[in-house]
Design a protein around this motif. Structure first.
Motif, mmCIF file in Angstrom:
data_model
loop_
_atom_site.group_PDB
_atom_site.id
_atom_site.type_symbol
_atom_site.label_atom_id
_atom_site.label_comp_id
_atom_site.label_asym_id
_atom_site.label_seq_id
_atom_site.Cartn_x
_atom_site.Cartn_y
_atom_site.Cartn_z
ATOM 1 N N ILE A 70 -4.197 10.736 3.175
ATOM 2 C CA ILE A 70 -4.313 12.015 3.871
ATOM 3 C C ILE A 70 -3.036 12.852 3.727
ATOM 4 O O ILE A 70 -3.085 14.057 3.466
ATOM 5 N N LEU A 71 -1.885 12.206 3.901
ATOM 6 C CA LEU A 71 -0.623 12.938 3.955
ATOM 7 C C LEU A 71 0.003 13.228 2.596
ATOM 8 O O LEU A 71 0.711 14.218 2.432
ATOM 9 N N HIS A 117 1.308 -7.260 2.095
ATOM 10 C CA HIS A 117 0.104 -7.891 2.667
ATOM 11 C C HIS A 117 0.143 -7.918 4.193
ATOM 12 O O HIS A 117 -0.510 -8.745 4.818
ATOM 13 N N ALA A 118 0.908 -7.011 4.782
ATOM 14 C CA ALA A 118 1.014 -6.974 6.238
ATOM 15 C C ALA A 118 -0.292 -6.477 6.856
ATOM 16 O O ALA A 118 -1.131 -5.868 6.186
ATOM 17 N N SER A 119 -0.441 -6.700 8.131
ATOM 18 C CA SER A 119 -1.676 -6.302 8.813
ATOM 19 C C SER A 119 -1.840 -4.785 8.878
ATOM 20 O O SER A 119 -2.941 -4.295 9.097
ATOM 21 N N THR A 120 -0.765 -4.042 8.664
ATOM 22 C CA THR A 120 -0.832 -2.578 8.732
ATOM 23 C C THR A 120 -0.990 -1.904 7.370
ATOM 24 O O THR A 120 -1.001 -0.679 7.280
ATOM 25 N N THR A 121 -1.127 -2.690 6.299
ATOM 26 C CA THR A 121 -1.195 -2.118 4.951
ATOM 27 C C THR A 121 -2.359 -1.149 4.782
ATOM 28 O O THR A 121 -2.194 -0.067 4.229
ATOM 29 N N LYS A 122 -3.528 -1.510 5.253
ATOM 30 C CA LYS A 122 -4.690 -0.639 5.053
ATOM 31 C C LYS A 122 -4.562 0.677 5.813
ATOM 32 O O LYS A 122 -4.937 1.728 5.289
ATOM 33 N N ILE A 123 -4.030 0.648 7.013
ATOM 34 C CA ILE A 123 -3.839 1.897 7.762
ATOM 35 C C ILE A 123 -2.780 2.752 7.077
ATOM 36 O O ILE A 123 -2.884 3.975 7.021
ATOM 37 N N SER A 124 -1.755 2.116 6.504
ATOM 38 C CA SER A 124 -0.728 2.857 5.769
ATOM 39 C C SER A 124 -1.327 3.545 4.548
ATOM 40 O O SER A 124 -1.015 4.708 4.269
ATOM 41 N N LYS A 125 -2.178 2.830 3.822
ATOM 42 C CA LYS A 125 -2.825 3.428 2.648
ATOM 43 C C LYS A 125 -3.730 4.588 3.050
ATOM 44 O O LYS A 125 -3.797 5.610 2.368
ATOM 45 N N PHE A 126 -4.442 4.428 4.161
ATOM 46 C CA PHE A 126 -5.310 5.486 4.662
ATOM 47 C C PHE A 126 -4.507 6.736 5.004
ATOM 48 O O PHE A 126 -4.850 7.853 4.609
ATOM 49 N N MET A 132 -10.437 -0.489 7.811
ATOM 50 C CA MET A 132 -9.016 -0.597 8.034
ATOM 51 C C MET A 132 -8.633 -1.899 8.723
ATOM 52 O O MET A 132 -7.474 -2.088 9.060
ATOM 53 N N MET A 133 -9.577 -2.768 8.876
ATOM 54 C CA MET A 133 -9.278 -4.064 9.494
ATOM 55 C C MET A 133 -8.498 -4.937 8.515
ATOM 56 O O MET A 133 -8.808 -4.959 7.323
ATOM 57 N N PRO A 134 -7.484 -5.643 9.002
ATOM 58 C CA PRO A 134 -6.723 -6.531 8.112
ATOM 59 C C PRO A 134 -7.595 -7.680 7.601
ATOM 60 O O PRO A 134 -8.470 -8.172 8.311
ATOM 61 N N ASP A 135 -7.351 -8.080 6.378
ATOM 62 C CA ASP A 135 -8.048 -9.231 5.795
ATOM 63 C C ASP A 135 -7.283 -10.482 6.199
ATOM 64 O O ASP A 135 -6.172 -10.728 5.738
#
Length: 106
Positions: A47-48, A34-43, A1-4
């Motif tokens: 789940i939700l 491409h925001a730094s929170t994109t991967k956490i949002s996808k994660f 979940m780290m931003p690229d």
């Protein structure tokens, strides 16, 4: 979940005019693809999303065809009356994911 760090961008804010309305108001759009929170949002969506889809499947209308199908079912049950009221609404900021380059190309 780290931003690229090679792909990460700040969010882009722009506005789409609503030309069909008086005074031409605008709808703010924030593209965060491409925001730094994109991967956490996808994660979190992974789940939700199944829970949301399961709980809302009986009341979700996804397009015009499903609206007609649901209205037909409603009518067959004898629930569609001349006094039936309808309400429409816009959902704001639900997965606004517009890639800037692709949008410009289109």
């Amino acid at each position: 979940m780290m931003p690229d760090r090679t792909n990460c961008e700040l969010a882009h804010l722009y506005f789409n005019p609503k030309t069909h309305k008086d005074g031409i108001p605008v709808r703010p759009i924030e593209s965060t693809i491409h925001a730094s929170t994109t991967k956490i949002s996808k994660f979190l969506d992974k789940i939700l999303r199944p829970i949301f889809d399961d709980k809302c499947k009986d009341t979700t209308i996804i397009d015009g065809a499903s609206l007609i199908t649901e209205l037909s079912k409603y009518n067959k049950k004898g629930l569609l009356k001349p006094t039936t009221l309808f309400c429409t609404f816009d959902i704001r900021n639900l997965y606004t994911m517009l890639p800037q380059e692709e949008t410009l190309d289109i």
